[in-house]
Design a protein around this motif. Structure first.
Motif, mmCIF file in Angstrom:
data_model
loop_
_atom_site.group_PDB
_atom_site.id
_atom_site.type_symbol
_atom_site.label_atom_id
_atom_site.label_comp_id
_atom_site.label_asym_id
_atom_site.label_seq_id
_atom_site.Cartn_x
_atom_site.Cartn_y
_atom_site.Cartn_z
ATOM 1 N N ALA A 94 8.818 2.392 -5.374
ATOM 2 C CA ALA A 94 7.837 1.703 -5.515
ATOM 3 C C ALA A 94 7.702 0.788 -6.431
ATOM 4 C CB ALA A 94 6.309 2.808 -5.482
ATOM 5 N N LEU A 95 8.108 0.893 -7.775
ATOM 6 C CA LEU A 95 8.254 -0.159 -8.904
ATOM 7 C C LEU A 95 9.223 -0.886 -8.468
ATOM 8 C CD1 LEU A 95 7.982 2.241 -11.962
ATOM 9 C CD2 LEU A 95 6.225 1.212 -10.877
ATOM 10 N N ARG A 96 10.290 -0.557 -7.734
ATOM 11 C CA ARG A 96 11.143 -1.724 -7.319
ATOM 12 C C ARG A 96 10.421 -2.642 -6.446
ATOM 13 N NH1 ARG A 96 15.352 0.408 -3.371
ATOM 14 N NH2 ARG A 96 13.676 -0.075 -2.010
ATOM 15 N N ASP A 97 9.775 -2.302 -5.409
ATOM 16 C CA ASP A 97 8.965 -3.043 -4.685
ATOM 17 C C ASP A 97 7.942 -4.000 -5.185
ATOM 18 O OD1 ASP A 97 11.019 -2.564 -2.739
ATOM 19 O OD2 ASP A 97 9.695 -1.024 -1.776
ATOM 20 N N ILE A 98 7.262 -3.404 -6.079
ATOM 21 C CA ILE A 98 5.997 -3.986 -6.729
ATOM 22 C C ILE A 98 6.636 -4.935 -7.730
ATOM 23 C CG2 ILE A 98 4.457 -3.463 -8.622
ATOM 24 C CD1 ILE A 98 3.868 -0.819 -7.568
ATOM 25 N N ALA A 99 8.065 -4.857 -8.326
ATOM 26 C CA ALA A 99 8.603 -5.833 -9.308
ATOM 27 C C ALA A 99 8.840 -6.720 -8.439
ATOM 28 C CB ALA A 99 9.705 -4.948 -9.940
ATOM 29 N N ASP A 100 9.509 -6.845 -7.613
ATOM 30 C CA ASP A 100 9.952 -7.765 -6.535
ATOM 31 C C ASP A 100 8.721 -8.768 -6.044
ATOM 32 O OD1 ASP A 100 12.400 -6.835 -6.764
ATOM 33 O OD2 ASP A 100 12.468 -5.964 -4.624
ATOM 34 N N ARG A 101 7.755 -8.075 -5.629
ATOM 35 C CA ARG A 101 6.520 -8.860 -5.454
ATOM 36 C C ARG A 101 5.966 -9.682 -6.314
ATOM 37 N NH1 ARG A 101 4.804 -11.561 -1.136
ATOM 38 N NH2 ARG A 101 2.462 -11.726 -1.130
ATOM 39 N N LEU A 102 5.928 -8.933 -7.730
ATOM 40 C CA LEU A 102 5.277 -9.659 -8.769
ATOM 41 C C LEU A 102 6.205 -10.890 -9.018
ATOM 42 C CD1 LEU A 102 4.693 -6.601 -11.117
ATOM 43 C CD2 LEU A 102 3.096 -8.218 -9.849
ATOM 44 N N LYS A 103 7.319 -10.991 -9.011
ATOM 45 C CA LYS A 103 8.229 -12.137 -9.088
ATOM 46 C C LYS A 103 8.095 -13.091 -8.110
ATOM 47 C CE LYS A 103 12.976 -13.317 -9.977
ATOM 48 N NZ LYS A 103 14.778 -12.682 -10.038
ATOM 49 N N ALA A 104 7.906 -12.601 -6.831
ATOM 50 C CA ALA A 104 7.693 -13.624 -5.764
ATOM 51 C C ALA A 104 6.487 -14.228 -5.715
ATOM 52 C CB ALA A 104 8.175 -12.830 -4.577
ATOM 53 N N SER A 105 5.411 -13.506 -6.308
ATOM 54 C CA SER A 105 4.229 -14.088 -6.339
ATOM 55 C C SER A 105 3.788 -14.969 -7.797
ATOM 56 C CB SER A 105 3.040 -13.150 -5.937
ATOM 57 O OG SER A 105 3.416 -12.161 -6.740
ATOM 58 N N GLY A 106 4.730 -15.122 -8.618
ATOM 59 C CA GLY A 106 4.597 -15.869 -9.569
ATOM 60 C C GLY A 106 3.639 -15.110 -10.718
ATOM 61 N N GLU A 107 4.193 -13.671 -11.044
ATOM 62 C CA GLU A 107 3.401 -12.920 -12.114
ATOM 63 C C GLU A 107 1.998 -12.935 -12.246
ATOM 64 O OE1 GLU A 107 5.720 -11.181 -14.464
ATOM 65 O OE2 GLU A 107 6.875 -11.830 -12.549
ATOM 66 N N PRO A 108 1.189 -12.651 -10.905
ATOM 67 C CA PRO A 108 -0.263 -12.414 -11.153
ATOM 68 C C PRO A 108 -0.925 -11.639 -12.016
ATOM 69 C CG PRO A 108 0.690 -11.261 -9.141
ATOM 70 C CD PRO A 108 1.790 -11.950 -9.984
ATOM 71 N N ASP A 109 -2.085 -11.786 -12.253
ATOM 72 C CA ASP A 109 -3.127 -10.803 -13.001
ATOM 73 C C ASP A 109 -3.094 -9.711 -12.501
ATOM 74 O OD1 ASP A 109 -3.514 -13.004 -14.883
ATOM 75 O OD2 ASP A 109 -5.418 -13.606 -14.049
ATOM 76 N N VAL A 110 -3.334 -9.626 -11.177
ATOM 77 C CA VAL A 110 -3.531 -8.300 -10.356
ATOM 78 C C VAL A 110 -2.797 -8.244 -9.199
ATOM 79 C CG1 VAL A 110 -5.169 -6.625 -9.622
ATOM 80 C CG2 VAL A 110 -5.807 -7.755 -11.388
ATOM 81 N N LEU A 111 -2.269 -7.008 -8.878
ATOM 82 C CA LEU A 111 -1.272 -7.046 -7.628
ATOM 83 C C LEU A 111 -2.046 -5.657 -6.972
ATOM 84 C CD1 LEU A 111 1.059 -7.427 -5.508
ATOM 85 C CD2 LEU A 111 2.215 -5.771 -6.949
ATOM 86 N N VAL A 112 -2.474 -5.823 -5.764
ATOM 87 C CA VAL A 112 -3.155 -4.666 -4.931
ATOM 88 C C VAL A 112 -2.075 -4.312 -3.837
ATOM 89 C CG1 VAL A 112 -4.916 -3.922 -3.622
ATOM 90 C CG2 VAL A 112 -5.317 -5.833 -5.333
ATOM 91 N N PHE A 113 -1.827 -3.136 -4.002
ATOM 92 C CA PHE A 113 -0.827 -2.363 -2.864
ATOM 93 C C PHE A 113 -1.567 -1.349 -2.112
ATOM 94 C CE2 PHE A 113 0.154 -0.774 -7.318
ATOM 95 C CZ PHE A 113 -0.275 0.329 -7.264
ATOM 96 N N GLY A 114 -0.816 -0.781 -1.114
ATOM 97 C CA GLY A 114 -1.522 0.115 -0.336
ATOM 98 C C GLY A 114 -1.028 1.473 -0.737
ATOM 99 N N HIS A 115 -1.854 2.467 -0.186
ATOM 100 C CA HIS A 115 -1.798 3.829 -0.844
ATOM 101 C C HIS A 115 -2.179 4.639 0.615
ATOM 102 C CE1 HIS A 115 -6.241 3.141 -0.984
ATOM 103 N NE2 HIS A 115 -6.311 4.276 -0.649
ATOM 104 N N ALA A 116 -1.925 6.028 0.360
ATOM 105 C CA ALA A 116 -1.955 7.090 1.246
ATOM 106 C C ALA A 116 -2.564 8.374 0.610
ATOM 107 C CB ALA A 116 -0.610 7.439 2.040
ATOM 108 N N ARG A 117 -3.628 8.521 1.190
ATOM 109 C CA ARG A 117 -4.471 9.756 0.690
ATOM 110 C C ARG A 117 -3.866 11.117 1.374
ATOM 111 N NH1 ARG A 117 -8.894 8.832 -1.927
ATOM 112 N NH2 ARG A 117 -9.874 6.645 -2.036
ATOM 113 N N THR A 118 -3.339 12.184 0.407
ATOM 114 C CA THR A 118 -2.896 13.292 0.834
ATOM 115 C C THR A 118 -3.806 14.391 0.724
ATOM 116 O OG1 THR A 118 -0.741 12.395 0.052
ATOM 117 C CG2 THR A 118 -0.957 14.749 0.416
#
Length: 749
Positions: free
Chosen positions: A111-135
């Motif tokens: 998850a952190l790898r993909d979050i890091a990639d997305r942050l870099k691709a989107s220019g270091e935004p203030d907030v990144l919202v991602f998906g979740h699954a309820r267990t």
């Protein structure tokens, strides 16, 4: 300075805290500048009375990335909510981005790898919202949450005005990554209370100047077993929404968001009121107080009139009014249940009498009834045979048993029957021919003159029938006496090859005749053209030049949870733009492998025809599914992923060692699977040799005419329909010698 600070508050979560912290520390993200310390975990013991503090200290002692923080217990307010613990962690955070994780949640792999990639691709935004699954608290994963608002299409970074629907999303703190400098600049902190996420999430989204989204599920949030409403918990909603509106009022530029937030509050309070109304641990006085406060908040914060009709019960009602309405609804429900209880026995008796009367009437020599997969629509070998009956025996009328939701899959000329109705029992009683790939209704009384054809559904690799008697994990309380009684009703059993014949006659011992004719469901694979495949690809929206890989794992008897050893997003990304991944879950799960939209990945679990999916696929990845025997007819690469071989063999068992007789390359892990594709082994000469031997052994009669042979033998009474087999090399299965025909002998090429 680390890239990520993950803050984990813990209070009375000792049973799950290990898994939570391990899921963070196992993340694969590392930077070139600081590979060892690119992650810090700030674990906060919120004065927990159990061993959470000791667990945190153990992790901190063995891993320098973990910082332990201990807060004193507050006897006046035990379990005061996660806010103070999160604030304590935030004060010590040094990472570029901050994530919050409850002590019983887990981060998804990578998850952190993909979050890091997305942050870099989107220019270091203030907030990144991602998906979740309820267990669920039992461990079963419920529906993942990755709605359209999280799509990555469009600008990589945007403002809230571009996607206001993000405010309608659930508002937890743990489905976002926050730029720490942004939090410091805005002075954001968690307020006290149980619904502290309500203020925090809205404030962060409203204050952010740039936002981004990530479509994949990054957090698995565990539900907790216990009372739905702790005393006073929902009362905390009121001060939290007061804080939200105070935050908006303190920033004039945010004034336009007031109506949106008022609607969101109205939705939240209306949902909470339904729970408060029936909460067993709330007194009448507390319930009445909640509704008074809810009405006051509707007025104070100006819930717009557009929401008035939907929320009239809260806006204008009282607790007594709500209780009366609830009582009326409950009375209506009891009335319907009572009426059903009265009419059900009468209907059952009428159906039983109707079936008995119908059995006394003459058979309809021109009627054939078909079904497949417990009435899940038009599919498998029964469908191929039904179509061939309409072609070769036009004097025979056909009917298909299907549940209403699958009715559209049945061809127009074929009559549709719904299971359990009067027409259904009439057809079972009077049809000359009965065809199914599983058992028929156990109430079926086989009449003299009726012919029942059992087609099965694929070549057996997995243990079946009586062979499951000593495997309780797989048999799940199967009534083996009924299984044998059903087999006694069969007149014919269809077999795809000699292996299936030997297994079938041992696992289902009865006096039927085996028709070793091949598999009718594979006729379409032998007859389809490249034009047919291209048309199907266009219908599915697959890019024209893509290499299509179908991933179709089978059911796991040893686990209630769906077995998914692959990170589908990573697999799609690593394989690159040349590949397009189709994923299909086993029908027993009733849900796709992933509800999260992923680039170059399409879930086709709901597609009605698996044969069509096989036709569009350039390669098949599976484990123990019988689809491998079908797909081998196309002479396209097959890759086996058997990461859980020992567990599967112990629970279900197989009839031969798949690693010893594979139809292609074999992978034991995701990394091995990726290596097989990136190195080209999936379609190399060795894979082709294995596939040819597999096809010779298990597809000897699949020449596109299996359904025709069945119709000529069973429906037209022709006895010369069996395919010839010669030049058979000796093989051995479970101590029984048999000799499958060669491809040359059958002229299949």
């Amino acid at each position: 300075m680390p890239r990520f600070s993950v803050i984990v508050p813990a209070y009375k979560l000792q049973a799950h805290l290990h898994a939570c912290l391990e899921s963070v520390l196992r993340q694969t993200y590392e930077s070139d500048e600081s590979p060892a310390f690119d992650l810090e975990v700030i674990a906060v013991d919120a004065g927990s009375p159990d061993s959470c503090g000791e667990i945190i200290d153990e992790f901190a002692a063995r891993d320098p990335r973990v910082t332990a923080v201990h807060l004193p217990a507050d006897p006046a307010d035990p379990g005061q909510g996660p806010g103070p613990a999160r604030n304590a962690g935030l004060a010590r955070a040094t990472g570029d981005y901050v994530l919050f994780l409850d002590g019983d949640d887990t981060l998804a792999p990578h998850a952190l790898r993909d979050i890091a990639d997305r942050l870099k691709a989107s220019g270091e935004p203030d907030v990144l919202v991602f998906g979740h699954a309820r267990t669920h608290w039992s461990g079963a994963t419920e529906h993942p949450s990755a709605p359209p608002q999280l799509t990555e299409s469009g600008p990589a970074a945007f403002q809230l005005a571009d996607r206001p629907a993000l405010l309608r999303q659930p508002a937890p703190a743990w489905n976002k990554a926050y730029r720490r400098e942004f939090l410091v600049h805005e002075g954001l902190a968690f307020p006290p209370g149980r619904h502290t996420d309500t203020f925090w999430s809205y404030a962060a989204l409203l204050a952010a100047t740039s936002l981004s989204t990530l479509e994949r599920v990054c957090v698995h949030h565990r539900g907790r077993r216990g009372p739905a409403v702790a005393r006073g918990r929902h009362f905390d909603l009121f001060p939290q929404y007061d804080r939200v509106f105070d935050f908006v009022d303190s920033r004039p530029a945010l004034g336009s968001w007031r109506p949106v937030l008022a609607r969101r509050m109205a939705d939240h309070l209306a949902a909470a009121s339904a729970t408060v109304l029936t909460a067993p641990d709330l007194s009448t006085r507390h319930r009445a107080a909640f509704f008074r406060l809810a009405r006051a908040h509707y007025r104070r914060h100006g819930v717009p009139g557009a929401a008035g009709l939907r929320h009239a019960g809260v806006r204008f009602g009282t607790y007594r009014g709500h209780r009366l309405l609830h009582a009326v609804r409950a009375l209506r429900a009891r009335g319907r249940a009572f009426s059903s209880a009265l009419t059900r026995p009468a209907r059952t008796a009428a159906l039983r009498l109707h079936y008995r009367v119908q059995r006394s009437l003459p058979l309809r020599e021109d009627l054939a009834v078909f079904s497949a997969f417990w009435h899940r629509g038009y599919a498998c070998s029964p469908a191929a045979i039904e179509a061939k009956v309409r072609e070769l025996a036009p004097g025979v009328r056909t009917a298909w048993i299907t549940t209403p939701e699958h009715e559209a899959t049945v061809p127009a000329p074929t009559r549709r029957l719904h299971p359990g109705g009067f027409a259904y029992f009439s057809a079972l009683a009077r049809a000359k021919y009965l065809v199914n790939n599983v058992e028929f209704d156990h109430r079926l009384v086989k009449r003299p003159g009726q012919l029942l054809l059992q087609t099965h559904h694929g070549t057996p690799l997995k243990t079946v029938g009586l062979d499951l008697a000593d495997r309780p994990a797989a048999s799940h309380g199967t009534d083996f006496a009924r299984l044998l009684a059903d087999a006694d009703k069969w007149d014919f059993a269809l077999s795809a090859n000699r292996h299936a014949t030997l297994i079938g006659e041992r696992a289902f011992p009865a006096a039927y005749t085996t028709l070793e004719y091949g598999s009718p469901r594979n006729d379409v694979l032998r007859r389809a053209t490249d034009v047919d495949s291209a048309r199907l690809r266009d219908r599915l929206g697959i890019p024209g030049r893509s290499t299509v890989v179908l991933y179709a794992p089978t059911y796991r008897d040893y686990s209630r949870a769906r077995h998914l050893p692959l990170d589908l997003e990573r697999l799609g990304r690593v394989l690159g733009p040349e590949f397009f991944l189709l994923t299909r879950a086993h029908f027993a799960y009733g849900a796709p492998l992933s509800r999260t939209p992923l680039p170059r990945v399409l879930d086709v679990t709901g597609h009605p025809s698996v044969e069509e999916l096989l036709l569009v696929a350039d390669a098949l990845v599976t484990d123990y599914s019988s689809l491998m025997f079908d797909y081998a007819n196309l002479d396209r690469p097959i890759v086996i992923l058997d990461d859980d071989r020992e567990a599967y063999e112990a629970a279900r068992g197989t009839y031969f060692d798949l690693r010893g007789r594979p139809p292609g390359a074999v992978a034991r892990t995701e990394d091995e699977l990726i290596d097989i594709f990136t190195t080209g082994h999936w379609r190399g000469s060795r894979s082709a040799q294995l596939r040819a031997a597999f096809r010779t052994r298990f597809c000897p009669y699949d020449d596109g005419r299996a359904a025709e042979r069945v119709v000529r033998r069973v429906f037209l009474g022709e006895t010369g329909a069996a395919p010839a087999a010669r030049n058979l090399p000796e093989q051995r299965v479970h101590g029984t010698e048999f000799a499958p025909p060669t491809l040359d002998a059958l002229s299949l090429r």
